[in-house]
Design an enzyme around this catalytic site. Structure first.
Site, PDB file in Angstrom:
ATOM      1  N   HIS A  61       2.450  -1.020  -1.532  1.00 14.83           N
ATOM      2  CA  HIS A  61       1.828  -0.502  -3.320  1.00 14.83           C
ATOM      3  C   HIS A  61       2.547  -0.207  -3.781  1.00 14.83           C
ATOM      4  O   HIS A  61       1.711  -0.272  -5.611  1.00 14.83           O
ATOM      5  CB  HIS A  61       1.921   1.207  -2.382  1.00 14.83           C
ATOM      6  N   ASP A 115      -3.009  -2.139  -5.361  1.00 13.75           N
ATOM      7  CA  ASP A 115      -3.440  -0.640  -5.699  1.00 13.75           C
ATOM      8  C   ASP A 115      -4.613  -0.657  -5.189  1.00 13.75           C
ATOM      9  O   ASP A 115      -5.212  -1.468  -4.053  1.00 13.75           O
ATOM     10  CB  ASP A 115      -4.387  -0.923  -6.696  1.00 13.75           C
TER      11      ASP A 115
END
Length: 464
Positions: free
Chosen positions: A435, A439
């Site tokens: 992450h 995204d």
């Protein structure tokens, strides 16, 4: 003493020929015989060119002549003829060493010996196995012969070039390994009888009256019973293999380094399974390999990576490295642990090329013959837990990649299609990603592309 006498006499006379040396030897031996009144035979060398033709036993003066040939055709230098005429060659001995194991591997653990001392081996035959962080490597015999001894033990750490075994290559090589003999146990000495204490006549002493005994203490309250631990003899402690250590280290590093997040989706497998069922016989006949479901997911992953190139990238320090190639790793479970071989340039392959590559890599991984180069690199991983019956999972990223796709088992579930509830073969798919780099939007788009291509494989033909 005889040899020193020969060289001393030869040096005084200045003669270097074999015949002069032979005469010196004969005269010196006669002198020794006369001194000790011996009737032992003397040796006389009869030279012929550069070869010692024969040795003869001759009796001392006054004894009948008796001669016989000892050796014929012995060839060598003058020093060899006189210093080592009766030594026997024990045969050549070669040593098996640890081979080069790859650029990133500096050592390994000797996992097992495939032969025993005394066994006969052929050239290039495997005699031992080395377990590294990634693969198992065989140590081959450099020549045909008999194993004399092993120079290391199982479990030892070895490096490239270390000697592992000695192998005799002589024609009449035999095993010199004797069965282990236990030293005879000496009987334990019998304990000596205790010394008798001298009897002492005791005089009667006036007995004092006994004091009254105190009352017994009140019974203590019973504490709660401690839980019984399982006995140690029902447990086994086994050292971790190098491959298991490596897997554990890499997975923990992945968990500590990446910001792991997993997103899920479900895929209707109806059309892909129909395509496979319709063309599997023709596919096998033309390409010599079966058409599986894995190739369809590899093609779908290639398409998704091309639509979302950030999933194919990786963070390196303060930079992002975007890869303009697609090397897809496939997770293969073996009896020794998980290995991840790589399909190179998967974006340039068709279904047949992918199936052939998968079958070849999976076979090597199962047999333990896969090489380091075949597992190096990779920009994205596909793991199929469905072959083991997994319904859903959260796979862990394989560093230095940034994402991994998890496939799962196909289950018939009721789905609403066109306003009607019908059974459909459904599969859950999971994407675990870093992450920090990817995204949630890119991750969802990636999985959505996987779903679209698998549910409608014709998109690959039209590139839509």
């Amino acid at each position: 003493m005889m040899l020193r006498a020969v060289f001393r006499r030869a040096s005084i006379r200045g003669s270097s020929s074999a015949s002069g040396l032979g005469k010196s030897l004969q005269s010196s031996r006669v002198a020794v015989s006369a001194q000790f009144h011996s009737v032992s035979a003397t040796e006389t060398l009869v030279p012929r060119g550069n070869h010692a033709h024969s040795f003869h036993h001759r009796s001392c003066p006054g004894c009948p002549d008796c001669s016989r040939t000892i050796i014929n055709g012995y060839q060598g230098t003058a020093l060899q003829r006189w210093v080592r005429p009766f030594s026997s060659d024990s045969g050549d001995v070669v040593e098996a060493v640890v081979p080069h194991m790859g650029e990133s591997i500096t050592d390994g653990t000797l996992a097992a010996f495939l032969k025993k001392p005394g066994d006969r081996v052929e050239a290039d035959e495997a005699i031992a196995q080395i377990e590294t962080d990634k693969v198992t490597i065989d140590i081959a015999s450099p020549a045909s012969g008999v194993i004399q001894e092993f120079l290391v033990k199982e479990g030892d750490t070895v490096e490239p070039g270390n000697k592992v075994a000695r192998i005799s290559t002589s024609a009449d090589a035999v095993s010199h390994v004797a069965p282990s003999e236990k030293a005879p146990e000496k009987p334990a000495p019998k304990p000596s009888p205790p010394a008798e204490k001298p009897k002492v006549e005791s005089t009667k002493v006036a007995e004092k009256p006994k004091a009254p005994s105190p009352p017994p203490p009140p019974p203590s309250k019973q504490s709660a019973k401690e839980p019984q631990l399982p006995p140690k003899d029902r447990e086994r402690r086994v050292p971790m293999t190098r491959l298991r250590k490596r897997v554990a280290t890499r997975l923990k590093d992945s968990q500590n380094t990446f910001a792991l997040l997993t997103t899920f989706n479900e895929v209707d497998m109806t059309n892909l399974m129909k395509l496979r069922s319709q063309y599997k016989d023709a596919f096998l006949e033309k390409h010599g390999v079966k058409l599986g479901l894995m190739s369809g997911f590899i093609k779908a992953a290639v398409s998704a990576l091309q639509h979302q190139p950030v999933v194919n990238a990786v963070i390196d320090g303060d930079d992002i490295i975007y890869r303009d190639y697609v090397d897809i790793s496939i997770a293969v479970g073996t009896s020794k642990g998980l290995v991840v071989p790589v399909i190179r340039d998967a974006d340039k392959m068709n279904f047949a090329d992918i199936e052939k590559t998968i079958n070849g890599l999976a076979k090597k991984a199962t047999e333990g013959t896969i090489s380091i180069d075949e597992m190096a690199g990779g920009s994205f991983t596909v793991s199929n837990g469905g072959v083991y019956g997994s319904l859903i999972s959260t796979p862990i990223i394989n560093p230095p990649q940034s994402a991994i796709l998890g496939m799962h088992s196909i289950v018939q579930r009721p789905m609403v299609v066109g306003g009607s509830v019908v059974p459909r073969p459904m599969m859950y798919v999971a994407l675990t990603y870093d992450h920090r780099l990817i995204d949630g939007r890119e991750a969802v788009y990636f999985l959505r592309r996987i779903k679209d291509v698998v549910e409608d494989p014709q998109r690959l033909l039209l590139d839509i």
